[in-house]
Design a protein around this motif. Structure first.
Motif, mmCIF file in Angstrom:
data_model
loop_
_atom_site.group_PDB
_atom_site.id
_atom_site.type_symbol
_atom_site.label_atom_id
_atom_site.label_comp_id
_atom_site.label_asym_id
_atom_site.label_seq_id
_atom_site.Cartn_x
_atom_site.Cartn_y
_atom_site.Cartn_z
ATOM 1 N N SER A 25 45.202 10.041 60.959
ATOM 2 C CA SER A 25 43.866 9.949 60.352
ATOM 3 C C SER A 25 43.375 10.998 60.015
ATOM 4 C CB SER A 25 42.845 8.962 61.099
ATOM 5 O OG SER A 25 42.965 7.806 60.925
ATOM 6 N N GLY A 26 42.631 11.381 58.776
ATOM 7 C CA GLY A 26 42.106 12.433 58.460
ATOM 8 C C GLY A 26 40.586 12.330 58.007
ATOM 9 N N GLY A 27 39.758 13.184 58.139
ATOM 10 C CA GLY A 27 38.146 12.935 57.588
ATOM 11 C C GLY A 27 37.873 14.070 56.645
ATOM 12 N N ARG A 28 36.445 14.210 56.588
ATOM 13 C CA ARG A 28 35.986 14.893 55.525
ATOM 14 C C ARG A 28 36.382 16.363 55.695
ATOM 15 N NH1 ARG A 28 29.937 13.318 54.529
ATOM 16 N NH2 ARG A 28 29.940 13.661 56.710
ATOM 17 N N GLY A 29 36.480 16.696 57.009
ATOM 18 C CA GLY A 29 37.055 18.279 57.201
ATOM 19 C C GLY A 29 38.290 18.699 56.331
ATOM 20 N N LEU A 30 39.152 17.726 55.754
ATOM 21 C CA LEU A 30 40.049 18.066 55.136
ATOM 22 C C LEU A 30 39.760 18.543 53.595
ATOM 23 C CD1 LEU A 30 42.419 15.107 56.017
ATOM 24 C CD2 LEU A 30 43.030 17.607 56.351
ATOM 25 N N GLY A 31 38.723 18.361 53.348
ATOM 26 C CA GLY A 31 38.113 18.978 51.879
ATOM 27 C C GLY A 31 38.330 18.292 50.813
ATOM 28 N N SER A 32 39.408 17.757 50.535
ATOM 29 C CA SER A 32 39.865 16.921 49.307
ATOM 30 C C SER A 32 41.190 16.153 49.399
ATOM 31 C CB SER A 32 40.247 17.965 48.209
ATOM 32 O OG SER A 32 41.422 18.790 48.694
ATOM 33 N N GLY A 33 41.220 15.172 48.401
ATOM 34 C CA GLY A 33 42.311 14.392 48.670
ATOM 35 C C GLY A 33 43.824 15.057 48.423
ATOM 36 N N GLU A 34 43.727 16.080 47.730
ATOM 37 C CA GLU A 34 45.163 16.801 47.716
ATOM 38 C C GLU A 34 45.341 17.607 48.975
ATOM 39 O OE1 GLU A 34 42.202 17.154 45.706
ATOM 40 O OE2 GLU A 34 43.267 16.249 43.806
ATOM 41 N N GLN A 67 49.789 3.121 70.091
ATOM 42 C CA GLN A 67 49.811 4.068 71.368
ATOM 43 C C GLN A 67 49.534 5.660 71.006
ATOM 44 O OE1 GLN A 67 51.536 2.933 73.930
ATOM 45 N NE2 GLN A 67 51.235 0.835 73.031
ATOM 46 N N LEU A 68 49.468 6.157 69.942
ATOM 47 C CA LEU A 68 49.010 7.231 69.497
ATOM 48 C C LEU A 68 48.366 7.514 68.466
ATOM 49 C CD1 LEU A 68 49.212 10.598 69.971
ATOM 50 C CD2 LEU A 68 51.287 10.507 68.752
ATOM 51 N N TYR A 69 46.933 8.064 68.398
ATOM 52 C CA TYR A 69 46.020 8.257 67.293
ATOM 53 C C TYR A 69 45.628 9.638 67.200
ATOM 54 C CZ TYR A 69 42.257 7.071 64.188
ATOM 55 O OH TYR A 69 41.450 7.305 63.151
ATOM 56 N N LEU A 70 46.166 10.301 66.023
ATOM 57 C CA LEU A 70 45.821 11.569 65.920
ATOM 58 C C LEU A 70 44.614 11.774 64.820
ATOM 59 C CD1 LEU A 70 49.033 11.734 66.511
ATOM 60 C CD2 LEU A 70 48.782 14.024 65.898
ATOM 61 N N ALA A 71 43.443 12.291 65.238
ATOM 62 C CA ALA A 71 42.299 12.451 64.375
ATOM 63 C C ALA A 71 42.037 13.745 64.023
ATOM 64 C CB ALA A 71 41.054 12.177 65.154
ATOM 65 N N VAL A 72 42.428 14.096 62.624
ATOM 66 C CA VAL A 72 42.381 15.429 62.062
ATOM 67 C C VAL A 72 41.163 15.495 61.413
ATOM 68 C CG1 VAL A 72 43.864 17.059 60.648
ATOM 69 C CG2 VAL A 72 44.921 15.439 62.103
ATOM 70 N N GLY A 73 40.398 16.596 61.367
ATOM 71 C CA GLY A 73 39.160 16.673 60.876
ATOM 72 C C GLY A 73 38.239 15.848 60.355
ATOM 73 N N ILE A 74 38.237 14.927 61.912
ATOM 74 C CA ILE A 74 37.171 13.694 61.874
ATOM 75 C C ILE A 74 36.167 14.304 63.001
ATOM 76 C CG2 ILE A 74 37.095 11.573 62.604
ATOM 77 C CD1 ILE A 74 39.627 10.904 61.640
ATOM 78 N N SER A 75 34.927 14.021 62.578
ATOM 79 C CA SER A 75 33.976 14.683 63.781
ATOM 80 C C SER A 75 33.651 13.465 64.955
ATOM 81 C CB SER A 75 32.457 14.830 62.811
ATOM 82 O OG SER A 75 32.128 13.462 62.452
ATOM 83 N N GLY A 76 33.854 12.446 64.466
ATOM 84 C CA GLY A 76 33.579 11.321 65.520
ATOM 85 C C GLY A 76 32.343 10.473 65.538
ATOM 86 N N ALA A 77 32.094 10.012 64.266
ATOM 87 C CA ALA A 77 30.835 9.089 64.154
ATOM 88 C C ALA A 77 30.969 7.979 64.841
ATOM 89 C CB ALA A 77 30.408 9.023 62.532
ATOM 90 N N ILE A 78 29.855 7.425 64.986
ATOM 91 C CA ILE A 78 30.128 6.043 66.170
ATOM 92 C C ILE A 78 30.761 4.955 65.189
ATOM 93 C CG2 ILE A 78 28.742 4.148 66.900
ATOM 94 C CD1 ILE A 78 26.441 6.005 67.749
ATOM 95 N N GLN A 79 30.621 5.125 63.943
ATOM 96 C CA GLN A 79 31.275 4.095 63.148
ATOM 97 C C GLN A 79 32.790 4.123 63.196
ATOM 98 O OE1 GLN A 79 33.234 2.004 60.145
ATOM 99 N NE2 GLN A 79 32.996 4.342 59.747
ATOM 100 N N HIS A 80 33.171 5.285 63.224
ATOM 101 C CA HIS A 80 34.735 5.561 63.280
ATOM 102 C C HIS A 80 35.106 5.339 64.554
ATOM 103 C CE1 HIS A 80 38.630 7.038 62.102
ATOM 104 N NE2 HIS A 80 38.609 7.864 63.249
ATOM 105 N N LEU A 81 34.518 5.623 65.680
ATOM 106 C CA LEU A 81 34.917 5.570 67.061
ATOM 107 C C LEU A 81 35.110 4.079 67.715
ATOM 108 C CD1 LEU A 81 32.804 8.267 69.041
ATOM 109 C CD2 LEU A 81 35.403 8.594 68.162
#
Length: 314
Positions: free
Chosen positions: A203-212, A257-271
């Motif tokens: 999973s990716g978050g806003r830290g990725l900066g863009s759809g590209e 079994q495995l969740y990779l969170a990339v550039g995700i701050s971890g807001a309550i809604q996501h957690l």
């Protein structure tokens, strides 16, 4: 009295959430000392019926097969369930879009309160369910003669579906209620595993900066791991990916079994949507990011450097 599970299916096979719901029903049945029946309501449902009959915990499969049930319209399925509801002490459905559309109608038709989104069975009439985005657990007890329940799939391991031999019984289907009409269904074709059924999710978050950047950075990692792709609400709202990718309280609830969170701050809604994952790995440049509070392993640093290094190491 017997327990009834309303199966979610595509007429050809059972949805995985049905197996999780059967596992919850099994826990209730063990306490009550009774059998479990499964209702397959649809049209030309032989594949789904056979799959249900093979689930080890199922004693009987009830088949309501009619054209008006083909698309699973809640009003027609509800009427069919109400015709047989008096024979059951508990009626369970998965807490998916299908179950959430159907179960409240059944509860209203029976004039009972619904217990939603359970994650544990405490007694035949007592259950646990998350509240406040999963930050607290409520214990709910029902005194209703028939208990209507929706089951959070991530709260229960799927029931075994290989060595059962349940009896099959055809029941009458309710007439078309005429209150809704099926028009069209657009099915998203995925080259990757479906998000709620995947064993590995990237999973990716806003830290990725863009759809590209989302595609450039995460797709190679997902390809390497054979993973499904997900996203935080922030990434979806920013237009990086479609709504189908969203994981969280207002998106999809997952427990791979495995969740990779990339550039995700971890807001309550996501957690709330992923913290039941068996192993959580987080990559974020902020060492104080809330995601590290639930992560089993954390990498602090620039994701544009760390993710390619991780791919190379894999």
């Amino acid at each position: 009295m017997t327990i009834l599970v309303i199966a979610e299916h595509d007429n050809k096979s059972l949805k995985r959430a049905t197996l999780n719901t059967l596992a919850a029903a099994q826990e209730v049945a063990a306490i009550v000392g009774t059998d479990i029946h499964v209702l397959i309501a649809g049209h030309n449902t032989q594949g789904a019926v056979e799959a249900a009959s093979k689930v080890a915990v199922v004693a009987k499969v009830l088949v309501a097969d009619a054209p008006q049930l083909a698309e699973g319209l809640a009003e027609n399925v509800e009427a069919t369930v109400l015709n047989i509801a008096k024979d059951y002490s508990h009626i369970l459905a998965p807490a998916t879009a299908y179950g959430k559309n159907l179960a409240p109608r059944i509860a209203a038709g029976l004039d009972v309160a619904q217990i939603s989104d359970i994650t544990a069975v405490c007694a035949k009439d007592t259950f646990e369910r998350p509240i406040y985005a999963g930050n607290a657990i409520a214990t709910v007890q029902s005194s209703d003669p028939i208990i209507v329940i929706t089951v959070r799939a991530t709260g229960f391991d799927a029931a075994v579906s290989s060595d059962g031999n349940a009896a099959i019984e055809t029941i009458s289907s309710a007439a078309d209620q005429g209150t809704s009409e099926f028009l069209i269904r657009e099915i998203t074709k995925l080259e990757r595993p479906e998000l709620t059924n995947a064993n590995v999710i990237v999973s990716g978050g806003r830290g990725l900066g863009s759809g590209e950047n989302y595609k450039r950075v995460l797709e190679p990692l997902a390809d390497t791991l054979g993973a499904a792709l997900g996203a935080s609400r922030a990434a979806v709202d920013a237009g990086y990916v479609p709504n189908d990718y969203q994981v969280g309280q207002t998106g999809k609830i997952v427990a791979p079994q495995l969740y990779l969170a990339v550039g995700i701050s971890g807001a309550i809604q996501h957690l709330a949507g992923m913290k039941d994952s068996k192993l959580i790995v987080a990559i974020n440049k902020d060492p104080e990011a809330p995601i590290f509070g639930v992560a089993d392993y954390g990498l602090v640093g620039d994701l544009f450097t760390l993710v390619p290094e991780l791919i190379s190491a894999l």
